[in-house]
Enzyme design. Structure first.
Site, short mmCIF file in Angstrom:
data_model
loop_
_atom_site.label_atom_id
_atom_site.label_comp_id
_atom_site.label_asym_id
_atom_site.label_seq_id
_atom_site.Cartn_x
_atom_site.Cartn_y
_atom_site.Cartn_z
N ARG A 288 0.80 -1.36 0.09
CA ARG A 288 0.05 -0.04 0.08
C ARG A 288 0.86 1.14 0.07
O ARG A 288 1.67 1.37 0.76
CB ARG A 288 -0.85 0.10 1.28
N ASN B 197 1.61 7.55 0.75
CA ASN B 197 1.58 8.89 0.40
C ASN B 197 2.18 8.71 -1.03
O ASN B 197 3.62 8.87 -1.22
CB ASN B 197 2.73 9.90 1.28
N GLN C 152 10.71 10.00 -3.81
CA GLN C 152 11.80 9.20 -3.51
C GLN C 152 12.27 8.11 -4.66
O GLN C 152 13.51 8.02 -4.65
CB GLN C 152 11.46 8.37 -2.35
N LYS D 42 5.34 -1.39 2.88
CA LYS D 42 6.66 -2.13 2.56
C LYS D 42 7.51 -1.15 2.44
O LYS D 42 7.18 0.08 2.13
CB LYS D 42 6.46 -3.02 1.36
N GLY E 101 12.83 2.49 0.45
CA GLY E 101 14.08 3.32 0.28
C GLY E 101 14.77 2.50 -0.58
O GLY E 101 15.53 3.14 -1.71
N GLU E 102 15.30 1.34 -0.31
CA GLU E 102 16.44 0.74 -1.04
C GLU E 102 15.97 0.54 -2.53
O GLU E 102 16.98 0.53 -3.31
CB GLU E 102 16.65 -0.73 -0.46
#
Lengths: 168, 336
Positions: A57, A60, A67, A131, A134-135
């Site tokens: 999900r 934002n 990002q 989940k 970032g990576e």
């Protein structure tokens, strides 16, 4: 405890469930890139990056997309310019400042960075179905750029960054 | 940063007298103008002057174009010169070289004189963690030789120093045969920019022919038919705000489709802005579409091979026979 007049004792046995064994709950992505390589100068410029991500999900969408784009630009650096140059004689990094260590600037970022989130409901990962993002933003873009350079030039560069001298 | 006293003399002669007190090399007294390079050198402890003499307000920043050519006051900023319509129209290689340099913030601050005098980007010069640097301390050796020297010079280097000159502007100016007006206590003299920077030889700490106390007062560029058809091409690892791997400045005087006279200089690969007369001679009479002739004119195969021993192989290849002039000629829309 004052009222009861004796200590209270309780113990709980808590162990991870086996959900991680039964389900694959990772975030996934597929990245595509288009590059232009000058045939005389061997300078590479990224023209377009398209990424599709399945990451549970999306809480934002606006910041998630930002990002992703930040990760794409970061990985243009990894693919084409970023390199800590270590002097093998003493282990000292010879370009240990941002004057000599190149990271991408605006002119390196393509006009088109297309981010798609594949809708995904994962009831197992956690109650919110979210989940980590970032990576995965910096996974795949450099490989996609490397493949695009190979497609454009026929040269398979095995060592990043792909600087002009490696394509001459 | 080493503490220093900032001197703000009232006029230029006072500034010249202050600086002239110090010796020629490793001066305890240095000038500062735009300061974009000096501040880095101070912060990294590469330079540790006792006193800095500010040239702010003491040199003119005029940009004048006449039938004799172009005159740039030493205090004119990179941004002012690059944006000047007559410079962009009549000497495009100067405007292009400036716009290919640094960032808008730096160009708003940095001056013509300072640009020509900026110090090398050799990482072994800029990192005082290395004791060996003949530019910083004569006789200490050269850590760049045998080190990671992808950015260093393949032309004009010596066994004592392989630092490359970083200026883009100076490459364009050398191609156009510019001169530097130098002012000292004894008066003014003119020096051809090609002779202004010294090759390192065994005194790499002395980079120019400036005597103690002398400043650059102005730069003059003679009028020449090739100036209007000129172009600066800069090859670099990223698209902006990066020093050159190699950068040709090319000015052509055309006779129809044929090159009557060519002026060519290279940046990023020389110990100083590097004019290549053999390339110029090879280009004279060639047609812009004659790719074979243009390839043949590509410079410095043998010196590059010789210097590749000092340099990473990849870097040595940068100026081997790649047809960069052919590439520059693709921009010939600008030249017609």
């Amino acid at each position: 405890m004052d009222r009861i007049g004796e200590p209270v004792e309780a113990s709980v046995d808590l162990k991870p469930g086996d959900a991680s064994k039964r389900f694959s709950m990772h975030a996934f992505g597929a990245v595509f890139s288009e590059v232009a390589v000058d045939p005389d100068l061997c300078e590479t410029r990224v023209r377009r990056i398209v990424g599709a991500y399945g990451a549970g999900r999306i809480v934002n969408p606006k910041t998630s997309r930002s990002q992703r784009i930040g990760g794409m630009i970061g990985e243009i650096g990894m693919a084409l310019m970023e390199h800590s140059v270590v002097d093998p004689r003493n282990g000292r990094v010879t370009n240990a400042n941002f004057a000599e260590y190149a990271v991408p600037v605006h002119a390196d970022a393509p006009a088109i960075m297309d981010v798609t989130f594949v809708e995904e409901h994962d009831p197992h990962v956690n109650p919110l179905g979210v989940k980590g993002l970032g990576e995965i933003a910096i996974v795949g873009v450099a490989a996609a750029i490397g493949n695009a350079v190979f497609h454009a030039t026929g040269k398979r560069v095995r060592e990043l960054p792909i600087t002009p001298d490696k394509l001459l | 940063m080493h503490p220093f006293i900032l001197e703000r003399p009232r006029d230029l002669s006072a500034a010249l007298a202050l600086r002239a007190q110090a010796g020629r090399d490793d001066a305890p007294i240095e000038y500062i103008a735009g300061g974009t390079d000096m501040m880095q050198l101070l912060q990294e402890d590469v330079r540790k002057p006792e006193r800095l003499v500010s040239l702010a307000g003491l040199l003119d920043n005029g940009i004048d174009i006449g039938p004799q050519g172009l005159r740039l006051g030493a205090a004119a900023t990179m941004a002012e010169v690059a944006a000047h319509p007559a410079v962009a129209g009549q000497f495009p290689v100067i405007s292009e070289a400036l716009l290919a340099s640094a960032s808008p913030q730096v160009r708003n601050q940095a001056t013509m004189g300072g640009n020509v005098l900026q110090r090398t980007r050799c990482p072994y010069f800029r990192d005082v963690g290395y004791a060996a640097c003949n530019k910083r301390s004569l006789g200490s050796g050269c850590a760049a030789i045998g080190g990671e020297n992808r950015w260093n010079a393949v032309l004009g280097a010596s066994d004592h120093c392989i630092a490359a000159h970083p200026s883009d502007l100076a490459v364009a100016l050398v191609a156009l045969g510019a001169s530097v007006k130098v002012r000292g206590a004894a008066g003014e003299r003119a020096v051809a920019l090609e002779d202004f920077h010294r090759l390192p030889a065994d005194t790499p700490h002395i980079e120019t022919v400036l005597e103690p106390g002398e400043v650059i007062a102005a730069i003059t560029v003679p009028a020449h038919p090739a100036a209007r058809r000129s172009h600066y091409l800069k090859l670099r690892d990223r698209a902006s705000f990066e020093f050159a791997l190699v950068s040709p400045a090319v000015a052509l005087d055309m006779d129809g489709p044929q090159i009557r006279e060519a002026r060519v200089a290279l940046g990023g690969v020389g110990a100083k802005p590097w004019r290549v007369p053999k390339v110029e001679a090879a280009l004279a009479g060639a047609g812009l579409d004659d790719r074979a002739a243009l390839r043949k004119a590509a410079p410095c195969r043998r010196p590059a091979a010789r210097c590749a021993r000092r340099r990473s192989r990849a870097a040595g290849r940068m100026i081997l026979p790649r047809p960069w002039i052919a590439s520059a000629s693709r921009s010939r829309l600008r030249w017609t």
